[in-house]
Design an enzyme around this catalytic site. Sequence first.
Site, PDB file in Angstrom:
ATOM      1  N   CYS A  69      -0.958   3.511  -6.614  1.00 41.17           N
ATOM      2  CA  CYS A  69      -1.847   2.907  -5.785  1.00 41.17           C
ATOM      3  C   CYS A  69      -2.139   1.547  -5.767  1.00 41.17           C
ATOM      4  O   CYS A  69      -2.511   1.254  -7.148  1.00 41.17           O
ATOM      5  CB  CYS A  69      -3.225   3.819  -5.287  1.00 41.17           C
ATOM      6  SG  CYS A  69      -4.710   2.883  -4.527  1.00 41.17           S
ATOM      7  N   CYS A 124       0.985  -1.214   0.133  1.00 40.55           N
ATOM      8  CA  CYS A 124      -0.101  -0.063  -0.102  1.00 40.55           C
ATOM      9  C   CYS A 124       0.959   1.357   0.023  1.00 40.55           C
ATOM     10  O   CYS A 124       1.743   1.384   1.146  1.00 40.55           O
ATOM     11  CB  CYS A 124      -0.926   0.182   1.190  1.00 40.55           C
ATOM     12  SG  CYS A 124      -1.934   1.504   1.320  1.00 40.55           S
TER      13      CYS A 124
HETATM   14  N1  DGL Z   1      -4.173   0.500  -1.855  1.00 39.96           N
HETATM   15  C1  DGL Z   1      -3.596   1.749  -1.138  1.00 39.96           C
HETATM   16  C2  DGL Z   1      -2.383   2.277  -1.931  1.00 39.96           C
HETATM   17  O1  DGL Z   1      -1.558   1.570  -2.516  1.00 39.96           O
HETATM   18  C3  DGL Z   1      -4.544   2.571  -0.479  1.00 39.96           C
HETATM   19  C4  DGL Z   1      -5.900   2.630  -0.971  1.00 39.96           C
HETATM   20  C5  DGL Z   1      -6.790   3.182   0.190  1.00 39.96           C
HETATM   21  O2  DGL Z   1      -7.232   2.759   1.162  1.00 39.96           O
HETATM   22  O3  DGL Z   1      -7.246   4.613   0.102  1.00 39.96           O
HETATM   23  O4  DGL Z   1      -2.409   3.415  -1.629  1.00 39.96           O
END
Ligand code: DGL
Length: 263
Positions: free
Chosen positions: A182, A70
């Site tokens: 993301c 993440c």
């Molecule tokens: N998947 C996450 C990222 O790479 C975060 C998404 C979220 O929860 O806003 O930033």
Amino acid sequence: MRIAFLDSGIGGITVLREAMNRLPEENFIYYADTAHVPYGTKPREVVRQSLFQAVRELHAENIKALVIACNTATSIAVGALRSEFPFPIIGMEPAVKPAVERNLPQRKRVLVLATPLTLKESKFHDLVAKVDGETIVDTLPLPELVAYCERMEFRDRIIQPFLREKLRPYPLEQYGSIVLGCTHFPYYREHLRRIVPAHVELIDGGPGTVNRLQYILDTHGIRGGGCGHVRFMSSKRVPEETERLRQAMQLLQSLEPPELTTG
Ligand code: DGL
């Protein structure tokens, strides 16, 4: 012992999938903090608390390494998590550096798609300041795409108009790369592919993160011992959630592999 992957929701499965392909001799835990998703539109302190709670749970599972799959979580807490926990922690950041290196010679621009929190954090600003001397990097926060993804909304008639509208202000012929900053966004690789000009590369940080994981496992002498098994966990603690994570994994396995890898 297992390698854990952590994300707010189903996004990090895009990184886990890459790890499973490349490290078949490992076992994994995938932890989705779906009781607190999304991270990207919340205040950093709130996200930090959720993250520490999740990593404490994973610590109790006796994991051998943790991948924070993440970008948002990495940008706000990777340092603090590393000083608190004893196992190696691998983070991720938007692949801005390789994108800038590839585009500078051709005088093309780079567009980074990420969550609002990732784009707000000093980690991201420091990275851009370091590598983007020619100011070719633009950013676009797309929290709505995280929300669509968590609802498992992949229908063209919903996603295509949304993406077209968001990308409309950007003259895409001037861009050489779009960075998927993301881990939820690679689910929409094919949707994006149909909208952006063919010369624009879609860069995903997953493969580079797995290179790093592989290196860490080797240097710590902790590689192997498993058979590709994945255990799904969620902070929501209901069986339907685990089933949803499994479905997301199946969906990803049916999609095209990434077109460009970053080191
Ligand atoms: N998947 C996450 C990222 O790479 C975060 C998404 C979220 O929860 O806003 O930033």
